[in-house]
Design an enzyme around this catalytic site. Sequence first.
Site, PDB file in Angstrom:
ATOM      1  CG  ASP A   1      -1.966   1.260   1.315  1.00 17.81           C
ATOM      2  OD1 ASP A   1      -1.765   2.112   0.223  1.00 17.81           O
ATOM      3  OD2 ASP A   1      -2.644   1.425   2.326  1.00 17.81           O
TER       4      ASP A   1
ATOM      5  CB  ALA B   1      -2.165   6.688 -11.520  1.00 24.93           C
TER       6      ALA B   1
ATOM      7  CB  THR C   1      -1.685  12.535 -17.017  1.00 24.63           C
ATOM      8  OG1 THR C   1      -2.711  12.914 -17.991  1.00 24.63           O
ATOM      9  CG2 THR C   1      -2.105  13.356 -16.047  1.00 24.63           C
TER      10      THR C   1
ATOM     11  CE1 TYR D   1      -5.583  10.364 -13.731  1.00 27.85           C
ATOM     12  CE2 TYR D   1      -5.613  11.813 -15.373  1.00 27.85           C
ATOM     13  CZ  TYR D   1      -4.878  10.660 -14.664  1.00 27.85           C
ATOM     14  OH  TYR D   1      -4.136   9.992 -15.345  1.00 27.85           O
TER      15      TYR D   1
END
Length: 300
Positions: free
Chosen positions: A41, A65, A106, A130
């Site tokens: 985790d 992600a 991104t 996001y």
Amino acid sequence: MAEDIVDILVTGGAGQVGRELARTSWPGGVCLYMPTRSELDLGDADAVRALFAATPFKAVINSGAYTAVDKAESEVADAFAANAMGPAILAEVTKAAGIPLVQVSTDYVFDGLGEAHYAESDPVGPLGVYGASKLAGEVAVRTGNPRSVVLRTAWVLSPHRANFLKTMLRLAADRPLVRVVDDQTGSPTSARDIADTLATITLKMIADPEAPTGVYHFVNAGSTTWAGLAREIFTLSAVLGGPSAEVEGITTAQYPTPALRPANSRLSTFKITRDYGVTPRPWQDAVAEIVAELHQEPTP
């Protein structure tokens, strides 16, 4: 004499890029450690520190992600936990270990209002949760471990998991006409090519402490719209005897979503070619390779 083992931690191994990293031709001696979410985790700082205490990693590639762009608008905490806090913890432990961290990011960090290809130095301005969470992850990585690279990419496609290409082929099997957004522009990009680029960066950073750091862009060469991409997918599929459909281009306004998308997702790759010698192939070649692989061995 036995080869020295080069342990590299890869997060997000079940994703599109992670699966391609597992298929990449790494040099002898490289050993990828790709734990599942249940095994590691990234939000648990103590667990991450314990892992690093037990294994002498030479580098980390964070391809994991929270990628549910629309759900992120209502799951803000989950998005930031995965996309910002996870990278922050990795930056802390990799800096302490004295090793490089390579972070996948991104095009969504941009607002998409510009008309030219975005350079790494262009102002950011995410339109939704996001993009904001991924930008926060970039900041955490760059400030937490200066010996890091953030690799932004866009429009990721592969034979694995859910993605636009596979969705188009699935829809074409059931209907003769598909309506697709035709006013958003970007570069369809192979997850395999992203993985190869990540490998190039990571291996150079391991071998050379003075290897370039900072933010880089990688996408396949050229650009199109989502509707243009759909047409190319169906043309390629039809040649192979696979599903095909007619494409009707529509506007973004005709296909509303909870999260806004950048109208322009084109990214300049000049910098990564200059610093790392990576020259992207045309997006059409990348798409053709994926369609052919899916035609040969259909992937659920």
